[in-house]
Design a protein around this motif. Structure first.
Motif, PDB file in Angstrom:
ATOM      1  N   ALA A  47     -12.214  62.985  46.419  1.00 34.57           N
ATOM      2  CA  ALA A  47     -11.141  62.162  46.981  1.00 34.57           C
ATOM      3  C   ALA A  47     -11.702  60.872  47.564  1.00 34.57           C
ATOM      4  N   TYR A  48     -12.840  60.971  48.270  1.00 37.96           N
ATOM      5  CA  TYR A  48     -13.470  59.772  48.834  1.00 37.96           C
ATOM      6  C   TYR A  48     -13.829  58.793  47.727  1.00 37.96           C
ATOM      7  N   PHE A  49     -14.405  59.329  46.646  1.00 36.55           N
ATOM      8  CA  PHE A  49     -14.829  58.443  45.548  1.00 36.55           C
ATOM      9  C   PHE A  49     -13.633  57.761  44.918  1.00 36.55           C
ATOM     10  N   ILE A  50     -12.548  58.504  44.740  1.00 39.08           N
ATOM     11  CA  ILE A  50     -11.340  57.933  44.153  1.00 39.08           C
ATOM     12  C   ILE A  50     -10.822  56.798  45.027  1.00 39.08           C
ATOM     13  N   VAL A  51     -10.790  57.021  46.344  1.00 43.57           N
ATOM     14  CA  VAL A  51     -10.304  55.981  47.254  1.00 43.57           C
ATOM     15  C   VAL A  51     -11.219  54.753  47.183  1.00 43.57           C
ATOM     16  N   PHE A  52     -12.523  54.987  47.156  1.00 42.35           N
ATOM     17  CA  PHE A  52     -13.471  53.873  47.064  1.00 42.35           C
ATOM     18  C   PHE A  52     -13.271  53.123  45.752  1.00 42.35           C
ATOM     19  N   PHE A  53     -13.138  53.866  44.688  1.00 40.05           N
ATOM     20  CA  PHE A  53     -12.956  53.253  43.363  1.00 40.05           C
ATOM     21  C   PHE A  53     -11.669  52.439  43.324  1.00 40.05           C
ATOM     22  N   ALA A  60      -4.893  60.953  47.055  1.00 42.34           N
ATOM     23  CA  ALA A  60      -5.863  60.173  46.292  1.00 42.34           C
ATOM     24  C   ALA A  60      -5.675  60.393  44.800  1.00 42.34           C
ATOM     25  N   ALA A  61      -5.451  61.653  44.421  1.00 43.38           N
ATOM     26  CA  ALA A  61      -5.272  61.965  42.998  1.00 43.38           C
ATOM     27  C   ALA A  61      -4.032  61.274  42.433  1.00 43.38           C
ATOM     28  N   LEU A  62      -2.950  61.293  43.195  1.00 38.26           N
ATOM     29  CA  LEU A  62      -1.712  60.656  42.723  1.00 38.26           C
ATOM     30  C   LEU A  62      -1.889  59.144  42.603  1.00 38.26           C
ATOM     31  N   LEU A  63      -2.609  58.573  43.543  1.00 33.89           N
ATOM     32  CA  LEU A  63      -2.861  57.127  43.466  1.00 33.89           C
ATOM     33  C   LEU A  63      -3.706  56.796  42.234  1.00 33.89           C
ATOM     34  N   LEU A  64      -4.624  57.669  41.901  1.00 31.13           N
ATOM     35  CA  LEU A  64      -5.442  57.451  40.710  1.00 31.13           C
ATOM     36  C   LEU A  64      -4.569  57.424  39.456  1.00 31.13           C
ATOM     37  N   TRP A 116      -2.520  54.234  39.447  1.00 29.67           N
ATOM     38  CA  TRP A 116      -3.365  53.106  39.024  1.00 29.67           C
ATOM     39  C   TRP A 116      -3.584  53.119  37.523  1.00 29.67           C
ATOM     40  N   ALA A 117      -3.879  54.287  36.973  1.00 30.89           N
ATOM     41  CA  ALA A 117      -4.175  54.403  35.545  1.00 30.89           C
ATOM     42  C   ALA A 117      -2.982  53.950  34.711  1.00 30.89           C
ATOM     43  N   PHE A 118      -1.788  54.349  35.131  1.00 25.57           N
ATOM     44  CA  PHE A 118      -0.598  53.947  34.369  1.00 25.57           C
ATOM     45  C   PHE A 118      -0.348  52.444  34.494  1.00 25.57           C
ATOM     46  N   ILE A 119      -0.573  51.898  35.686  1.00 24.96           N
ATOM     47  CA  ILE A 119      -0.363  50.463  35.887  1.00 24.96           C
ATOM     48  C   ILE A 119      -1.331  49.661  35.015  1.00 24.96           C
ATOM     49  N   VAL A 120      -2.591  50.081  35.071  1.00 22.96           N
ATOM     50  CA  VAL A 120      -3.623  49.338  34.351  1.00 22.96           C
ATOM     51  C   VAL A 120      -3.466  49.471  32.837  1.00 22.96           C
ATOM     52  N   SER A 121      -2.992  50.630  32.406  1.00 25.91           N
ATOM     53  CA  SER A 121      -2.881  50.849  30.959  1.00 25.91           C
ATOM     54  C   SER A 121      -1.834  49.948  30.348  1.00 25.91           C
ATOM     55  N   MET A 136       0.166  46.750  40.897  1.00 26.70           N
ATOM     56  CA  MET A 136      -0.966  47.172  41.735  1.00 26.70           C
ATOM     57  C   MET A 136      -0.597  47.193  43.218  1.00 26.70           C
ATOM     58  N   ARG A 137       0.502  46.545  43.573  1.00 25.11           N
ATOM     59  CA  ARG A 137       0.897  46.574  44.983  1.00 25.11           C
ATOM     60  C   ARG A 137       1.148  48.006  45.426  1.00 25.11           C
ATOM     61  N   LEU A 138       1.709  48.822  44.513  1.00 21.98           N
ATOM     62  CA  LEU A 138       1.959  50.225  44.846  1.00 21.98           C
ATOM     63  C   LEU A 138       0.667  50.909  45.251  1.00 21.98           C
ATOM     64  N   VAL A 139      -0.400  50.648  44.511  1.00 22.99           N
ATOM     65  CA  VAL A 139      -1.697  51.273  44.811  1.00 22.99           C
ATOM     66  C   VAL A 139      -2.231  50.748  46.147  1.00 22.99           C
ATOM     67  N   ARG A 140      -2.091  49.455  46.374  1.00 25.76           N
ATOM     68  CA  ARG A 140      -2.574  48.893  47.643  1.00 25.76           C
ATOM     69  C   ARG A 140      -1.833  49.520  48.821  1.00 25.76           C
ATOM     70  N   ILE A 141      -0.518  49.567  48.708  1.00 24.70           N
ATOM     71  CA  ILE A 141       0.261  50.169  49.795  1.00 24.70           C
ATOM     72  C   ILE A 141      -0.109  51.635  49.957  1.00 24.70           C
ATOM     73  N   GLY A 142      -0.254  52.312  48.820  1.00 22.26           N
ATOM     74  CA  GLY A 142      -0.619  53.723  48.874  1.00 22.26           C
ATOM     75  C   GLY A 142      -1.954  53.957  49.565  1.00 22.26           C
ATOM     76  N   LEU A 143      -2.917  53.098  49.263  1.00 22.11           N
ATOM     77  CA  LEU A 143      -4.231  53.243  49.895  1.00 22.11           C
ATOM     78  C   LEU A 143      -4.136  53.018  51.411  1.00 22.11           C
ATOM     79  N   CYS A 144      -3.407  51.975  51.794  1.00 17.53           N
ATOM     80  CA  CYS A 144      -3.252  51.708  53.235  1.00 17.53           C
ATOM     81  C   CYS A 144      -2.545  52.874  53.934  1.00 17.53           C
ATOM     82  N   LEU A 145      -1.515  53.398  53.275  1.00 19.67           N
ATOM     83  CA  LEU A 145      -0.803  54.530  53.877  1.00 19.67           C
ATOM     84  C   LEU A 145      -1.725  55.741  53.992  1.00 19.67           C
ATOM     85  N   LEU A 146      -2.539  55.951  52.979  1.00 23.99           N
ATOM     86  CA  LEU A 146      -3.459  57.093  53.003  1.00 23.99           C
ATOM     87  C   LEU A 146      -4.479  56.945  54.129  1.00 23.99           C
ATOM     88  N   LEU A 147      -4.992  55.721  54.304  1.00 19.23           N
ATOM     89  CA  LEU A 147      -5.956  55.480  55.385  1.00 19.23           C
ATOM     90  C   LEU A 147      -5.288  55.717  56.744  1.00 19.23           C
TER      91      LEU A 147
END
Lengths: 425, 432
Positions: free
Chosen positions: A93-99, A34-38, A41-46, A1-12
């Motif tokens: 994209a906003y919803f994905i980032v929020f989610f 946002a789509a790529l981060l989604l 995330w899905a692969f990490i969580v799965s 999940m660190r990848l997603v966290r870093i990705g979100l910060c970079l996106l912001l």
């Protein structure tokens, strides 16, 4: 999940630094990111058998806006389908980032990192803005030319949107000071990281931004006051920061800033123009009361309703609320009300719950930030600037996130019965 | 709320759902980005590809249409029409697309469809000055003048910056100042003054006078300086009587003293009571290098102030001011009077008065005595007779450059009580 966290910060960070992500290329990159981060995330969580999906109370009203947009397209109830599709992509994209923010930032360590990211981003952009203000020739980053009439400040093409960015990020650092959310030895560092942004806000000369920030401080003060207890929060640190920032501004020179507040100042949108835009948008709503004229269609629909002509294209009416009503009608209005109701209800509950100083600081900072921007939205369109919309949603998540227990309480829960627990903040 | 991901099924479905969602987002986002780059490339082939990539984007088709319509090498208004129609299908509320379509129809000679398209643009943007302006100009080209003027007036009322070009277009279409005043110009002094400026610039003196009379009749205040071009035109056209009537009106409108000079003098403010107007029929001073102007107390039993000129000895000055254009009757005699005092005026070429007809320099030319050295207040008198075609005299303080080595002008001169009155006295001192 660190990848997603870093990705979100970079996106912001990218959205802020790319002129607020107002251009086609930056919006597209934001959506693709946002789509790529989604997917990531899905692969990490799965692969995690114990994974859980966090479902925020704010998801429903946000999805409601998306549903309204889809309905407008399907029922051909939008004045300009292309613009509605574009707006839907942005909202998705906003919803994905929020989610994803809700999924990725849960533990104390994660939120600690996010808080510091916001404080440092706020400081860095403010420092850039101050230096650019005094050394640039009206260009962003000293080379990017902007359209004539633009009111550049920092990486934003409009000083008011820079102010919106500060309204959303600055309260985090101030709340960390007020609610002792950081160790005492870090107070000077946090104070420095907040003095510069306060100075930048005043230097920007955004009248609505400064007033909204003052409102944020009032909200913060109220929240501090509601927690008056021994070793409770204090506004003294915040007041000191504000005074230091004002001293810095006074040293730099306030004449230009004072002029901005003069009644004779003719820069920006006049009151009569704002009133005429409000009236126009209200008439759009009255002509499309249920489902609105279509997401993103104000720029196309408004000219027919314009009464005060000044030769400028009106793509937003400088009031996010009436614009949302005009574009999405009563359905959108209900979604908006539901969003705000849930936001403040959960924010209040989570702020009042038992939790660590850091957690309470984060909640307080987020509540102050959201309140400031929601006030500013009566006079501007920050929620239509992608970077500020994203930060708004991140703050919305922080305000409604589950409170974190103090380290002491957490250790007590982890310790078997009968063993001593050392007191750690 | 938390939802656990129970079972392999859910954990497998999640990435699939995410991939599908991502594809739904990435594909259109990428298309829009690529299309945007192509549409703004400035190359026709790429613009066509960009427009085809996002078919619902009206702006893309409009750009393409304008590229085809205004291509220097191969303009094609018919293709442009097709593109504009696609733009309008995507965004029927865009006044700009309708105006572009109207323009293309007009290029192909289809005026009926052009008019329809303009009407659609007016419906789409009723308050727009640009729409009214473009429609008005279209009607001008079709010589539908009444409606054209009405649209142009509407455009001016909404956007004052269109006024100068509107005046020019309206005048050139009709050449009738009454049409200009009655149908185009908003009824305010600023609009009238701009029209006055235009008419003066194209030397339409009669039209400018007609406009001036309407302006004066309005009874509203306006500044003096914007009237100067009009007075320059009256001077150029030798309209002395008209200038004499109009000048007090201009002064009154500007809130300045406008009483006729005392003792029937034709020179305004010969006693230097007020600051220089620097234009019209008032005193003018162009601040030459080597000379400074100021005011001093007047000599006893004399007017309000005396004019003082200080010369710093730095230049061999050619002086022709202060000066004033004075409307006069032709074939008439006049008596010029002034008081002059000097202090250490150097060189052989001193200070004197020059009186001449600015439009016929050889006629009625007169130079008064040359004042050098130091003199107390001394009366300067001269008689001048105007020729049959003289309608203006230019009265000025004058010095011609010295021809000697010691030629730098220094010293001070005072002037007071300047007047020019009609006289039955005969004769005139002519320049030798």
């Amino acid at each position: 999940m660190r990848l997603v966290r870093i990705g979100l910060c970079l996106l912001l960070a990218f959205s802020v630094l790319a002129f607020g992500a107002v251009e086609t290329w930056s919006v597209s990159l934001l959506e693709i990111g946002a789509a790529l981060l989604l997917v990531a995330w899905a692969f990490i969580v799965s692969r995690d058998s114990g994974a859980k999906i966090q479902w925020s109370a704010l998801n429903a009203p946000l999805l409601g806006f998306l549903a309204i947009g889809l309905l407008q397209l399907l029922l051909h109830r939008t004045a300009y389908p292309f613009l509605t599709r574009q707006e839907l992509l942005r909202l998705a994209a906003y919803f994905i980032v929020f989610f994803l923010t809700a999924q990725a930032f849960r533990s104390r360590a994660d939120l600690w990192a996010l808080a510091w990211f916001l404080v440092v981003l706020c400081f860095a952009v403010s420092l850039l803005a101050i230096i650019q203000h005094f050394t640039s020739n009206g260009r962003i980053y000293w080379f990017q030319e902007v359209a004539s009439g633009a009111d550049v400040f920092g990486p934003f093409v409009n000083r008011n949107h820079f102010a919106g960015f500060l309204e959303l990020t600055l309260p985090v650092g101030l709340a960390l000071l007020a609610f002792r959310g950081v160790r005492r030895d870090l107070f000077p560092l946090v104070a420095l990281l907040t003095i510069v942004p306060v100075s930048a806000l005043v230097l920007s000369g955004s009248r609505a931004g400064i007033m909204s920030f003052v409102f944020a401080m009032a909200v913060l003060a109220l929240l501090v006051r509601s927690r008056q207890e021994l070793r409770g929060p204090r506004m003294a640190a915040v007041v000191l920061v504000a005074l230091a920032a004002l001293a810095l501004i006074a040293w730099v020179g306030v004449s230009g800033i004072v002029e901005r507040f003069s009644p004779q100042n003719s820069v920006g949108i006049s009151l009569s123009r704002r009133a005429s835009m409000f009236r126009g948008a209200a008439h759009i709503f009255l002509d499309h009361p249920v489902i609105g004229s279509g997401l993103g269609t104000t720029v196309s629909v408004y000219p027919r309703y314009e009464t005060e002509y000044d030769g400028r294209v009106v793509d937003h009416v400088h009031d996010d609320y009436i614009e949302a009503l005009a574009e999405t009608g009563l359905l959108g209005g209900l979604c908006g009300l539901a969003f705000l109701w849930r936001l403040y209800r959960h924010a209040r509950e989570n702020f009042q719950a038992e939790q660590s100083h850091f957690s309470r600081a984060l909640h307080a900072g987020a509540i102050a930030a959201l309140s400031a921007l929601l006030l500013h939205s009566f006079a501007d369109f920050n929620l239509h600037i992608p970077s500020n919309a994203l930060l708004f949603l991140v703050m919305a998540y922080l305000a409604t996130s589950a409170p974190l227990p103090s380290e002491f309480a957490a250790q007590r829960r982890r310790q078997p019965a009968g063993e001593h627990v050392s007191v750690v903040r | 709320m938390e939802f656990p991901l129970e079972g392999m099924g859910m954990r497998r479905a999640l990435p699939v759902a995410a991939l599908a969602t991502a594809a739904l987002l990435i594909y259109p986002a990428a298309k829009i980005w690529i299309a945007s780059r192509q549409i703004h490339s400035g190359r026709l082939d790429r613009m066509e590809r960009g427009a085809a990539l996002v078919p619902g984007d009206g702006e893309a088709w409009d750009r393409l249409g304008r590229f085809e319509q205004f291509d220097f090498a191969n303009p094609n208004s018919s293709l442009a029409i097709a593109d504009y129609r696609k733009a309008i299908e995507d965004d029927p509320l865009s006044a700009y697309y309708w105006m572009d379509l109207a323009s293309a129809y007009e290029d192909t000679g289809d005026l009926t469809h052009a008019a329809d398209a303009y009407n659609q643009s007016r419906n789409a943007y009723p308050s727009s000055a640009l729409v009214a302006w473009n429609y008005g100009n279209f009607l001008l080209r079709q010589q539908d003048y009444p409606e054209a003027y009405a649209q142009i007036r509407l455009a001016i009322e909404r956007d004052g910056s269109l006024l100068p070009i509107a005046i020019s277009r309206a005048w050139r279409s009709s050449g009738d100042v009454n049409q200009l005043i009655g149908r185009v110009l908003p009824a305010n002094p600023d609009a009238y003054l701009q029209a006055l400026d235009f008419l003066a610039s194209i030397q339409q003196t009669d039209a400018a006078l007609a406009l001036w009379q309407r302006l004066a009749a309005m009874g509203k205040p306006f500044a003096l300086q914007p009237t100067f071009a009009f007075f320059e035109e009256l001077i150029r056209a030798d309209r002395g009587d008209d200038a004499r009537r109009a000048w007090p009106q201009a002064l009154a409108a500007a809130g300045l003293p406008h009483d006729e000079p005392a003792n029937h003098s034709l020179i305004w403010d010969g006693a230097f009571a007020t600051d220089f107007a620097n234009g019209g029929l008032g005193w003018r001073w162009d601040s030459p290098i080597g000379a400074e102007m100021d005011f001093d107390s007047a000599p006893p039993a004399s007017g309000a102030r005396a004019l003082r000129l200080d010369f710093n000895g730095g230049t061999n000055l050619a002086l022709d001011g202060p000066s004033q254009y004075v409307p006069v009757e032709p074939a008439s005699a006049f008596h010029f009077h002034a008081l002059m005092r000097t202090d250490q005026i150097s060189t052989d070429s001193g200070i004197r008065f020059s009186i001449m007809d600015p439009n016929h320099p050889a006629e009625a030319a007169l130079l008064t005595d040359n004042f050098i050295g130091t003199h107390p207040w001394t009366a300067v008198d001269a008689d001048v007779t105007t020729a049959a075609d003289t309608h203006f005299l230019l009265v000025r303080v004058f010095r011609s450059p010295s021809q000697f080595f010691d030629n730098k002008l220094s010293g001070t001169v005072w002037i007071a009580d300047v007047s020019l009155v009609p006289s039955r006295a005969a004769g005139a001192q002519l320049l030798p």
